[in-house]
Design a protein around this motif. Structure first.
Motif, short mmCIF file in Angstrom:
data_model
loop_
_atom_site.label_atom_id
_atom_site.label_comp_id
_atom_site.label_asym_id
_atom_site.label_seq_id
_atom_site.Cartn_x
_atom_site.Cartn_y
_atom_site.Cartn_z
N ASN A 61 -6.14 1.70 11.64
CA ASN A 61 -4.84 1.05 11.78
C ASN A 61 -3.85 1.88 12.59
OD1 ASN A 61 -5.49 -1.18 10.40
ND2 ASN A 61 -4.53 -0.59 8.47
N THR A 71 -9.22 -8.83 8.13
CA THR A 71 -9.31 -7.38 8.01
C THR A 71 -7.96 -6.70 8.06
OG1 THR A 71 -9.79 -7.39 10.35
CG2 THR A 71 -11.63 -7.03 8.87
N LYS A 72 -7.00 -7.23 8.83
CA LYS A 72 -5.78 -6.47 9.06
C LYS A 72 -4.49 -7.10 8.52
CE LYS A 72 -7.98 -3.40 11.43
NZ LYS A 72 -8.33 -2.18 10.74
N VAL A 73 -4.44 -8.41 8.45
CA VAL A 73 -3.15 -9.02 8.15
C VAL A 73 -2.97 -9.36 6.67
CG1 VAL A 73 -1.58 -10.90 8.70
CG2 VAL A 73 -3.01 -9.94 10.48
N VAL A 74 -4.00 -10.00 6.09
CA VAL A 74 -3.83 -10.52 4.74
C VAL A 74 -3.75 -9.37 3.73
CG1 VAL A 74 -6.23 -10.73 4.01
CG2 VAL A 74 -4.57 -12.48 3.34
N PHE A 99 -9.59 -10.99 12.44
CA PHE A 99 -8.46 -10.09 12.49
C PHE A 99 -7.55 -10.30 11.29
CE2 PHE A 99 -4.21 -8.84 14.00
CZ PHE A 99 -4.49 -7.52 14.31
N TYR A 100 -7.31 -11.55 10.98
CA TYR A 100 -6.46 -11.87 9.83
C TYR A 100 -7.04 -11.30 8.56
CZ TYR A 100 -3.63 -14.66 6.64
OH TYR A 100 -2.78 -15.06 5.67
N PRO A 149 -9.37 -14.38 15.86
CA PRO A 149 -8.13 -14.29 15.08
C PRO A 149 -8.40 -14.31 13.58
CG PRO A 149 -7.99 -16.04 16.71
CD PRO A 149 -9.39 -15.57 16.71
N LEU A 150 -9.39 -15.10 13.18
CA LEU A 150 -9.69 -15.21 11.76
C LEU A 150 -10.17 -13.87 11.21
CD1 LEU A 150 -9.96 -17.53 9.59
CD2 LEU A 150 -12.39 -17.10 9.88
N GLN A 202 -8.65 -10.18 0.37
CA GLN A 202 -9.67 -9.98 1.38
C GLN A 202 -11.06 -10.43 0.93
OE1 GLN A 202 -9.44 -5.94 2.62
NE2 GLN A 202 -9.38 -6.48 4.76
N PRO A 227 -4.65 -6.93 0.86
CA PRO A 227 -6.01 -6.48 0.54
C PRO A 227 -6.65 -7.20 -0.64
CG PRO A 227 -4.60 -4.61 0.93
CD PRO A 227 -3.71 -5.80 0.97
#
Lengths: 284, 263
Positions: B157, B69-72, B66-67, B63-64, B77, B74
């Protein structure tokens, strides 16, 4: 789900909470170690008894700061020397290895490449004991056959250097290879066409291109060597490196001096790591 | 430099001392291992705990990654990645020491818990199997996060968006798109974490209790404490065999090969 998609509030909150929790988990031990290095108490634990620099600078009968602690200072110095030689050796050999595997073709290349990767999957402890055994066998062999006693084969400074070198060279090779893969070989050909000899080409073109990777790998090698414990444990002689020395102290009970040493280590390695990151960013 | 020591290790492990002090060849070192329950029990325990640690690390790291690369957003990052990397430059010993200070009976966590009135008296949290596992997960976390981050970065994405538009829910996206794509990273991360855990000496030694003996400690004891180098070599070789075996099985199960994983 992701940035571009609508997400529910709970989902976002949950993720934020998770990440915050993770970072707390990540930094709690380090922060606590650093903070307690300044606590004015005989033991590295709470309650807080006030701020002091004693654990760094004091030279009193009941508390000796790190800067006056002969044993710790000696081991830091040993670690520095080990790391220096390991860096020098493994950077040179690793860079040559990268050239070998990226640019040349020869028989048994696959096999050799596999052998080069082997240290990555051999646990450090095994590497330590097997090198200890080999050096012992060689040492006894030389002594019984020719009656010469070679110091190199005894556990000690140079064996530690060799032991660490054996797996750090692999890492350097991988880092430098990754950069070398991106190298445009037509540049070399152009230089050759313009009348440079092979040596000049490597020095002026290829190595210049590789320089960030080589420096990065050297910094990595230095840190890896400086803090290696598993392999060193079996090879170390009377000159203990810093991790071994700290381990012995931690095992026997803790004093704030260990915190002070840890604090210095944390600050030092963070600086090296940040500088490394900064320069590798800049070069890209 | 790499091969010779291993051969020597193997040779050494087949030699043992007879009663009259002569060295002869034989399997007795290995027999010893199977006859003494404490040896093979430690061996099995080490293997099982290493697999458990690898699995836990994966569950926490996925999950980390994923967070990041995709959620937070940019712009955070790079910063988050640096934050994750930093603690792992610091020596493992220092990190374990930090946990010892936190968890021990007179430690920081206990201090706060007692102050807050949750516990009446401090509880010894250190020297248990669970703390040892915590320590192992902590020290190897990075080697799981980084490979997964790098494979997730190459995940397009629009694949996730497409699945979402077609009505897939979160779990089916996770299991049908994200995890299959991340498999190379997961495998390489798992191998590294497994190897590091298996060969770890410091963390089990300092954080584990008297009951949680790690196999590397057995090797150390044979070498340094009882000077039985032949027995120690046999143990060492067994550990090497075990690690190669499990890595090989892992690779076969996921149909990856070593060369691909390294890159």
């Amino acid at each position: 789900m992701i940035r571009t998609l609508p997400t529910s509030k709970t989902y976002n909150r949950f993720f934020k909470f998770y990440v915050i929790l993770y970072f707390t988990f990540l930094f709690a031990p380090l922060v606590v170690t650093c903070v307690l290095a300044f606590n004015d108490s005989q033991f590295p634990s709470l309650p807080w008894k006030g701020y002091t620099l004693d654990w760094f600078t004091a030279n009193l009968p009941d508390r000796v700061g790190i800067f006056h602690d002969r044993i710790n200072l000696d081991s830091i110095w040993v670690s520095f020397r080990v790391a220096f030689f390991v860096t020098l050796l493994s950077t040179t050999v690793g860079t040559c290895g990268a050239f070998l595997f990226e640019q040349e073709d020869f028989r048994f290349k696959q096999l050799l490449y596999f052998l080069m990767l082997a240290p990555l999957v051999i646990p450090g402890v095994i590497l330590g004991i097997s090198i200890l055994l080999l050096s012992n066998t060689l040492g006894t062999y030389f002594e019984t056959s020719w009656g010469v006693d070679i110091d190199l084969f005894r556990p000690g400074f140079w064996l530690v250097v060799l032991g660490q070198f054996s797996f750090i060279a692999t890492l350097v090779t991988l880092v430098v290879s990754a950069r070398l893969k991106k190298f445009d070989r037509t540049l070399e050909e152009a230089a050759l066409n313009l009348g440079a000899n092979r040596f000049e080409v490597i020095w002026h073109i290829t190595l210049k291109f590789l320089r960030p990777a080589i420096f990065g790998a050297a910094a990595l090698a230095f840190l890896m060597s400086f803090e290696n414990f598993n392999t060193t444990l079996f090879l170390v002689g009377h000159e203990a490196t810093l991790p071994i020395n700290l381990y012995l102290q931690v095992r026997d009970g803790s004093t704030p001096v260990i915190n002070a040493t840890s604090f210095l280590l944390i600050v030092g390695t963070s600086l090296v790591a940040l500088a490394n990151l900064y320069f590798s960013r800049k070069s890209e | 430099m790499i091969v010779l020591p291993q051969i020597d290790l193997l040779v050494m492990s087949f030699r043992f001392e007879t009663d009259d002090g002569k060295m002869i060849w034989g399997f007795s070192n290995y027999l010893q291992f199977f006859e003494e329950p404490i040896y093979w029990l430690t061996f099995v325990r080490t293997a099982i705990y290493s697999i458990l640690v690898t699995f836990l690390t994966l569950v926490i790291a996925l999950p980390l990654a994923f967070y990041i690369t995709k959620v937070v957003a940019p712009k955070f990052q790079g910063f988050l990645l640096v934050l994750i990397l930093l603690p792992f430059w610091v020596s493992e010993l220092v990190r374990v020491y930090g946990w010892m200070i936190l968890l021990r009976e007179s430690g920081v966590i206990n201090h706060f818990l007692v102050k807050l009135g949750i516990f009446q008296r401090p509880v010894e949290m250190l020297y248990q199997d669970s703390t040892m596992i915590l320590g192992l997960v902590y020290t190897t976390m990075l080697f799981m996060v980084v490979p997964i981050v790098s494979v997730l970065e190459s995940l397009d994405n629009s694949l996730i968006e497409a699945a979402y538009d077609l009505g897939a829910n979160m779990w089916s996206i996770l299991f049908k798109i994200i995890i299959p794509h991340a498999t190379p990273g997961i495998v390489s991360g798992s191998i590294v974490v497994f190897m590091l855990t298996l060969g770890n000496y410091l963390t089990p030694n300092l954080m584990g209790g008297k009951n949680s003996l790690w196999f590397t400690e057995q090797i150390y004891n044979q070498f340094i404490a009882s000077f039985n180098w032949n027995q120690g070599s046999a143990f060492g070789f067994l550990l090497l065999l075990l690690s190669s075996l499990i890595v090989w099985v892992g690779l076969k199960l996921t149909r990856q090969n070593l060369k691909k994983v390294v890159q």
